[in-house]
Design an enzyme around this catalytic site. Structure first.
Site, PDB file in Angstrom:
ATOM      1  N   GLY A  32      33.334 -72.874  58.753  1.00  0.00           N
ATOM      2  CA  GLY A  32      33.830 -71.644  58.109  1.00  0.00           C
ATOM      3  C   GLY A  32      34.446 -70.746  59.165  1.00  0.00           C
ATOM      4  NE  ARG A  71      20.257 -65.039  58.102  1.00  0.00           N
ATOM      5  CZ  ARG A  71      21.215 -64.311  58.679  1.00  0.00           C
ATOM      6  NH1 ARG A  71      21.559 -64.522  59.931  1.00  0.00           N
ATOM      7  NH2 ARG A  71      21.820 -63.352  58.007  1.00  0.00           N
ATOM      8  CD  GLU A 107      15.227 -63.956  63.443  1.00  0.00           C
ATOM      9  OE1 GLU A 107      15.605 -62.848  63.014  1.00  0.00           O
ATOM     10  OE2 GLU A 107      15.999 -64.909  63.614  1.00  0.00           O
ATOM     11  CG  HIS A 156      18.997 -62.335  64.424  1.00  0.00           C
ATOM     12  ND1 HIS A 156      18.434 -62.753  63.248  1.00  0.00           N
ATOM     13  CD2 HIS A 156      20.333 -62.293  64.182  1.00  0.00           C
ATOM     14  CE1 HIS A 156      19.375 -62.952  62.346  1.00  0.00           C
ATOM     15  NE2 HIS A 156      20.546 -62.673  62.890  1.00  0.00           N
TER      16      HIS A 156
HETATM   17  O1  LIG Z   1      22.572 -62.423  61.261  1.00  0.00           O
HETATM   18  C1  LIG Z   1      23.452 -61.660  61.131  1.00  0.00           C
HETATM   19  C2  LIG Z   1      24.341 -61.646  60.006  1.00  0.00           C
HETATM   20  O2  LIG Z   1      24.128 -62.370  59.025  1.00  0.00           O
HETATM   21  O3  LIG Z   1      25.306 -60.867  60.063  1.00  0.00           O
END
Ligand SMILES: O=CC(=O)O
Length: 314
Positions: free
Chosen positions: A154, A233, A262, A280
């Site tokens: 993507g 993720r 997390e 993250h």
């Molecule tokens: O993890 C971050 C997002 O989905 O923007």
């Protein structure tokens, strides 16, 4: 009129966004209501929007508790915390923050690849600890020219591919269907992709189909010289399998920006020099988070003015 619109914030967001929401709307923060029944009993009739993020969204229970909900605007590109089916069913609009974070996340993916292969973090620790005075750091692994496999071609996956091309890497990918307009090599299974690349990057959305898309078989196919990079993720990866593969040397290394639970990170990984752990922060720069915040605000404003959403998902 805007001040009377109730907005429920369900995830921690940057202060700028929280302040703007607070100025423009009647803002409720979910953490101020340890008993959500109190929130719903007193304010459900006012709340017309939910603002979420990577760590909090709108599940079926929340949606059902807010009968006046019209829009969910998330401060993230990922929408895995939103019950999209339920929103569709109820005619609730959903919007995220695509495009503005693509470069940032792709840049960090390359950073993670280099950090793992060239042991940048471990080299830094080596210097700081004074160990350099005892001898040179050992040799590491070259990135340029390696094969990079990408799961999900993507926006972000394509931006990673473009950057890796700059390092003379050959690019291959897995996605549900082959992209007819792509010049990169397509593999119809993740195991085949993993068997044929040095570095495997997870860049797809988290859905029921992609949950634990990185399992034991994929990890073994990537092998002791392979490196896994996860900027998607945590739940894309079977973390227990990843940890045992790294501890047993069945996987060459990992660069991880996301984790299954997390902010908890498996402590077994802390002592491994071939693993780089980030909290993250894929989109975590002032520039990009500000642009994301402006999109969240712009979508809400457009919705309440009856104008087309800037980045509509539903
Ligand atoms: O993890 C971050 C997002 O989905 O923007």
């Amino acid at each position: 009129m805007a001040g009377s619109i109730g907005v429920l914030l369900v995830a921690q967001v940057m202060p700028y966004l929280e302040q703007q929401l607070n100025t423009r709307y009647q803002l409720f923060r979910i953490w101020d209501y340890p008993q959500t029944t109190h929130l719903f009993a007193n304010h459900a009739a006012t709340i017309r929007a939910v603002v979420g993020g990577a760590n909090g969204g709108a599940d079926a229970e929340l949606i059902d508790a807010l009968p006046k909900l019209e829009i969910v605007s998330t401060f993230s590109v990922g929408m895995d915390k939103i019950d999209l089916e339920k929103c569709k069913e109820k005619g609730i609009r959903v919007c995220n923050t695509p495009d503005v974070l693509t470069d940032e996340v792709a840049d960090l993916s390359i950073g993670l690849i280099l950090a793992v292969l060239r042991r940048i973090c471990d080299c830094d620790r080596f210097v700081r600890s004074g160990n350099w005075k005892l001898g040179d750091y050992k040799l590491t692994t070259k990135f340029s020219g390696k094969t990079v496999g990408i799961i999900g071609l993507g926006r972000i996956g394509s931006a990673v591919a473009k950057r890796a091309e700059g390092f003379n890497c050959s690019i291959s990918y897995y996605s549900r269907t082959e992209k007819q307009d792509s010049k990169y090599k397509y593999y119809p299974s993740v195991v085949e992709l993993a068997s044929n690349c040095h570095i495997l990057v997870v860049a797809c959305p988290l859905t029921d189909e992609t949950h634990h898309i990185i399992n034991r078989e994929v990890i073994n196919a990537l092998g002791p010289k392979g490196v896994l990079i996860n900027i998607g993720r945590g739940k894309h990866v079977d973390e227990l399998e990843l940890v045992s593969a790294l501890l047993e040397g069945r996987l060459g290394g990992a660069g991880l920006d996301v984790f299954e639970n997390e902010p908890h990170v498996p402590e077994e990984l802390f002592g491994l020099e071939n693993v780089v752990l980030l909290p993250h922060v894929g989109s975590g720069t002032v520039e990009t988070r500000t642009a994301m915040a402006d999109l969240v605000l712009g979508n809400l404003e457009a919705h309440f003015l009856g104008k087309p959403l800037l980045t509509p998902w539903i």
